[in-house]
Design a protein around this motif. Sequence first.
Motif, PDB file in Angstrom:
ATOM      1  N   GLU A 180      60.262 -19.505  33.128  1.00  0.00           N
ATOM      2  CA  GLU A 180      59.555 -19.301  31.858  1.00  0.00           C
ATOM      3  C   GLU A 180      59.960 -20.367  30.840  1.00  0.00           C
ATOM      4  OE1 GLU A 180      59.166 -16.109  28.225  1.00  0.00           O
ATOM      5  OE2 GLU A 180      60.183 -15.473  30.068  1.00  0.00           O
ATOM      6  N   ALA A 181      61.282 -20.651  30.776  1.00  0.00           N
ATOM      7  CA  ALA A 181      61.755 -21.689  29.855  1.00  0.00           C
ATOM      8  C   ALA A 181      61.214 -23.054  30.268  1.00  0.00           C
ATOM      9  CB  ALA A 181      63.284 -21.709  29.847  1.00  0.00           C
ATOM     10  N   PHE A 182      61.110 -23.271  31.586  1.00  0.00           N
ATOM     11  CA  PHE A 182      60.562 -24.531  32.084  1.00  0.00           C
ATOM     12  C   PHE A 182      59.101 -24.685  31.660  1.00  0.00           C
ATOM     13  CE2 PHE A 182      58.969 -26.865  36.073  1.00  0.00           C
ATOM     14  CZ  PHE A 182      59.067 -28.099  35.447  1.00  0.00           C
ATOM     15  N   LEU A 183      58.322 -23.608  31.801  1.00  0.00           N
ATOM     16  CA  LEU A 183      56.913 -23.658  31.394  1.00  0.00           C
ATOM     17  C   LEU A 183      56.794 -23.891  29.886  1.00  0.00           C
ATOM     18  CD1 LEU A 183      53.919 -23.452  31.834  1.00  0.00           C
ATOM     19  CD2 LEU A 183      54.118 -20.960  31.936  1.00  0.00           C
ATOM     20  N   ASP A 184      57.649 -23.225  29.113  1.00  0.00           N
ATOM     21  CA  ASP A 184      57.631 -23.442  27.657  1.00  0.00           C
ATOM     22  C   ASP A 184      57.882 -24.914  27.322  1.00  0.00           C
ATOM     23  OD1 ASP A 184      56.969 -21.002  26.512  1.00  0.00           O
ATOM     24  OD2 ASP A 184      59.002 -20.232  26.671  1.00  0.00           O
ATOM     25  N   SER A 185      58.855 -25.505  28.016  1.00  0.00           N
ATOM     26  CA  SER A 185      59.178 -26.914  27.775  1.00  0.00           C
ATOM     27  C   SER A 185      58.031 -27.817  28.182  1.00  0.00           C
ATOM     28  CB  SER A 185      60.446 -27.306  28.552  1.00  0.00           C
ATOM     29  OG  SER A 185      61.559 -26.588  28.096  1.00  0.00           O
ATOM     30  N   LEU A 186      57.392 -27.484  29.301  1.00  0.00           N
ATOM     31  CA  LEU A 186      56.257 -28.276  29.774  1.00  0.00           C
ATOM     32  C   LEU A 186      55.130 -28.267  28.740  1.00  0.00           C
ATOM     33  CD1 LEU A 186      55.306 -29.617  32.689  1.00  0.00           C
ATOM     34  CD2 LEU A 186      53.764 -27.664  32.659  1.00  0.00           C
ATOM     35  N   LEU A 187      54.837 -27.079  28.208  1.00  0.00           N
ATOM     36  CA  LEU A 187      53.766 -26.952  27.227  1.00  0.00           C
ATOM     37  C   LEU A 187      54.135 -27.646  25.914  1.00  0.00           C
ATOM     38  CD1 LEU A 187      52.804 -23.189  27.784  1.00  0.00           C
ATOM     39  CD2 LEU A 187      51.777 -25.209  28.834  1.00  0.00           C
ATOM     40  N   LYS A 188      55.378 -27.430  25.490  1.00  0.00           N
ATOM     41  CA  LYS A 188      55.832 -28.024  24.227  1.00  0.00           C
ATOM     42  C   LYS A 188      55.772 -29.540  24.270  1.00  0.00           C
ATOM     43  CE  LYS A 188      59.874 -28.159  21.189  1.00  0.00           C
ATOM     44  NZ  LYS A 188      61.274 -27.690  21.017  1.00  0.00           N
ATOM     45  N   ASN A 189      56.133 -30.116  25.426  1.00  0.00           N
ATOM     46  CA  ASN A 189      56.162 -31.574  25.575  1.00  0.00           C
ATOM     47  C   ASN A 189      54.876 -32.135  26.158  1.00  0.00           C
ATOM     48  OD1 ASN A 189      59.139 -32.452  24.983  1.00  0.00           O
ATOM     49  ND2 ASN A 189      59.319 -30.604  26.228  1.00  0.00           N
ATOM     50  N   LYS A 190      53.883 -31.259  26.322  1.00  0.00           N
ATOM     51  CA  LYS A 190      52.581 -31.669  26.872  1.00  0.00           C
ATOM     52  C   LYS A 190      52.750 -32.389  28.206  1.00  0.00           C
ATOM     53  CE  LYS A 190      50.383 -31.908  22.338  1.00  0.00           C
ATOM     54  NZ  LYS A 190      49.618 -32.723  21.373  1.00  0.00           N
ATOM     55  N   SER A 195      61.531 -35.420  33.344  1.00  0.00           N
ATOM     56  CA  SER A 195      62.909 -35.478  33.850  1.00  0.00           C
ATOM     57  C   SER A 195      63.925 -34.881  32.879  1.00  0.00           C
ATOM     58  CB  SER A 195      63.299 -36.920  34.167  1.00  0.00           C
ATOM     59  OG  SER A 195      63.230 -37.728  33.014  1.00  0.00           O
ATOM     60  N   ALA A 196      63.566 -34.800  31.588  1.00  0.00           N
ATOM     61  CA  ALA A 196      64.496 -34.293  30.573  1.00  0.00           C
ATOM     62  C   ALA A 196      64.702 -32.783  30.686  1.00  0.00           C
ATOM     63  CB  ALA A 196      64.003 -34.645  29.175  1.00  0.00           C
ATOM     64  N   GLU A 198      63.222 -30.867  33.669  1.00  0.00           N
ATOM     65  CA  GLU A 198      62.890 -30.415  35.026  1.00  0.00           C
ATOM     66  C   GLU A 198      64.119 -29.764  35.655  1.00  0.00           C
ATOM     67  OE1 GLU A 198      60.327 -32.306  38.711  1.00  0.00           O
ATOM     68  OE2 GLU A 198      61.705 -33.593  37.602  1.00  0.00           O
ATOM     69  N   PRO A 199      64.029 -28.523  36.142  1.00  0.00           N
ATOM     70  CA  PRO A 199      65.209 -27.796  36.647  1.00  0.00           C
ATOM     71  C   PRO A 199      65.573 -28.169  38.078  1.00  0.00           C
ATOM     72  CG  PRO A 199      63.292 -26.384  36.806  1.00  0.00           C
ATOM     73  CD  PRO A 199      62.814 -27.673  36.185  1.00  0.00           C
ATOM     74  N   VAL A 200      65.976 -29.434  38.266  1.00  0.00           N
ATOM     75  CA  VAL A 200      66.267 -29.888  39.621  1.00  0.00           C
ATOM     76  C   VAL A 200      67.387 -30.920  39.571  1.00  0.00           C
ATOM     77  CG1 VAL A 200      64.583 -31.784  39.585  1.00  0.00           C
ATOM     78  CG2 VAL A 200      65.178 -30.719  41.755  1.00  0.00           C
ATOM     79  N   ASN A 201      68.190 -30.944  40.619  1.00  0.00           N
ATOM     80  CA  ASN A 201      69.254 -31.935  40.720  1.00  0.00           C
ATOM     81  C   ASN A 201      68.647 -33.335  40.825  1.00  0.00           C
ATOM     82  OD1 ASN A 201      71.341 -33.648  42.306  1.00  0.00           O
ATOM     83  ND2 ASN A 201      72.500 -31.825  41.743  1.00  0.00           N
ATOM     84  N   ARG A 202      69.314 -34.284  40.206  1.00  0.00           N
ATOM     85  CA  ARG A 202      68.812 -35.672  40.162  1.00  0.00           C
ATOM     86  C   ARG A 202      68.547 -36.225  41.558  1.00  0.00           C
ATOM     87  NH1 ARG A 202      71.739 -40.501  40.166  1.00  0.00           N
ATOM     88  NH2 ARG A 202      70.609 -42.289  39.296  1.00  0.00           N
ATOM     89  N   GLN A 203      69.329 -35.779  42.535  1.00  0.00           N
ATOM     90  CA  GLN A 203      69.166 -36.267  43.902  1.00  0.00           C
ATOM     91  C   GLN A 203      67.784 -35.975  44.467  1.00  0.00           C
ATOM     92  OE1 GLN A 203      70.731 -37.847  46.597  1.00  0.00           O
ATOM     93  NE2 GLN A 203      72.100 -38.710  45.065  1.00  0.00           N
ATOM     94  N   TYR A 204      67.179 -34.890  44.004  1.00  0.00           N
ATOM     95  CA  TYR A 204      65.899 -34.470  44.563  1.00  0.00           C
ATOM     96  C   TYR A 204      64.834 -35.546  44.404  1.00  0.00           C
ATOM     97  CZ  TYR A 204      61.826 -31.573  45.536  1.00  0.00           C
ATOM     98  OH  TYR A 204      60.663 -31.075  46.071  1.00  0.00           O
ATOM     99  N   ASN A 205      64.676 -36.035  43.181  1.00  0.00           N
ATOM    100  CA  ASN A 205      63.638 -37.038  42.933  1.00  0.00           C
ATOM    101  C   ASN A 205      63.991 -38.384  43.552  1.00  0.00           C
ATOM    102  OD1 ASN A 205      61.658 -35.526  41.521  1.00  0.00           O
ATOM    103  ND2 ASN A 205      62.981 -35.503  39.723  1.00  0.00           N
ATOM    104  N   LEU A 206      65.298 -38.675  43.657  1.00  0.00           N
ATOM    105  CA  LEU A 206      65.702 -39.911  44.332  1.00  0.00           C
ATOM    106  C   LEU A 206      65.315 -39.862  45.809  1.00  0.00           C
ATOM    107  CD1 LEU A 206      69.244 -40.437  42.744  1.00  0.00           C
ATOM    108  CD2 LEU A 206      67.151 -41.731  42.248  1.00  0.00           C
TER     109      LEU A 206
END
Length: 543
Positions: A180-190, A195-196, A198-206
């Motif tokens: 829910e907090a992730f969705l709020d952040s997504l909407l707030k930041n359009k 990456s700021a 996103e609830p994931v370890n940095r290794q994932y996107n690498l």
Amino acid sequence: MRSHTLNRVYLFILLGALLASCSQKEKKLPEVAVRDTTITVENSFTELFVDSVTLNRFVKTTENDSIANQIQSFYNHRNYQFAWFFPDGLADFVPTFLGLQNDYIHYSGDSSLYNAALVSRIDSLKQLKKINPKDTSIVNTELLLTEQFFKYASRAYSGDHRINIQELNWYIPRKKINTEAFLDSLLKNKAQNLSAYEPVNRQYNLLKENLLKYYQIRKDQTWDSLAPDKKKYKEGNSYAIVPEIKQRLFALGDLPEADTSDLLDTSLTQAVKRFQTRFGLKQDGQIGAAFFREINVPIQERIQQILINMERIRWVPATPTTDYLLVNIPEYKLHVYEDGNLSFSMNVVVGSEAHNTVIFSGTLNQIVFSPYWNVPPSILKNEILPGIKRRPNYLAKHNMEWNGNAVRQKPGPKNSLGLVKFLFPNSYNIYLHDTPSKNLFGESSRAFSHGCIRLSEPKRLAEFLLRKDSTWTEQKITDAMNLGKEKYVRLRGKAEIPVFIGYFTAWVDQNGLLNFRKDIYGHDKKMAERLFSTGTEAVALKN
């Protein structure tokens, strides 16, 4: 007699069903937030509100209870304001979200998330310039988008919940994400600057970036097995196989420039060394059996290996910003982090195939200088007692003594735990320790222990853990290690440090290099059976 047996069988089945039912009832669902009635049409950011009756009806028809609670909580927090529509049309971050989801489906192969009906609904509403909040089609699309987001976030960021991680001998608790907090952040930041928050370890996107490169390699390259035609290849000479080796190393990024010549030159030797570094091989630049064994692994298998480790990364917390220790078993390394940044690493020896080091997490809170080694019952039974029978002076020769019904080895330089050990209480009896057998750290494969983790630089770790206590000078630590009698030092408060014993056979190192290691305990094989037999990620491998 037969009826009694059947009755017992029925009773067992009934008992099992009741236990399963109780277990399901005990499963904790996300709490539903209290509705925020302070938000009104006058102070909200949109004049569009979902009707409470429609929302309640939708939530009741949601099959997943956890997601149903998340939907209710999300809209309660915003007093039922719309999230995905504005009065003048569809929000511009809707396509961005769908793009994120499509990206995930592409690289993971998990097409189960694709919702064709929802995509069709959105396409039909794209041209609307005025939104009617009472239009059933619009309201349902709003709610379906929220439901779809929670489904996506759960799968993409916390992993496949159909997989029981403990069945895979993984005892680090799954991370919990606040979708829910992730969705709020997504909407707030359009949906910008993902990456700021996103609830994931940095290794994932690498790993994801490298996965896409490997998909391209599979598309562009044939990867037949290369057969060595010489026992040894010398720099400065030409060989028929060299162009193919260069082609592969260029595709993998180890050779900086394409080269079709058959000369084994300095640039190829350096590329081989880089390749050897990434695969945990001896970095001698020699094109030998170990090199061919790794470079001949099919690209499709490497893709699977990356996907397996991306799934593991979904289970672990986002990158900590505190001090912590990470032991990566297949890498045979301990990594020491200070304030979330890598401070230093050291070689370790881990459990053998017969005595797997357990994958778990704990909190290191004690250092023991000049430790006794309390011989585990299994070693006492299988090794010590047979030794005593053969040689009556066995205990004295090994600096051991009886301690009640147990045997322990006295402190000293020949102690099996060396001069210091580091404790993080756990039920597996695993800890970090020094060792007198320093020669093992020079081996490229270091799975020799009974399960505990031997350190190549234990004094350096002690200095790091005690660095904020000015009374513990380097000399004092050296003296304590050679004291000859056991001394416990308790780390308190912020001096305690999280320890993660992990198992990653593919990762991106601090230099940006994709690394691979052998599946020494067979955990990848078990993961593959669960991930690729269901037809989800397997789709990506076939495309």
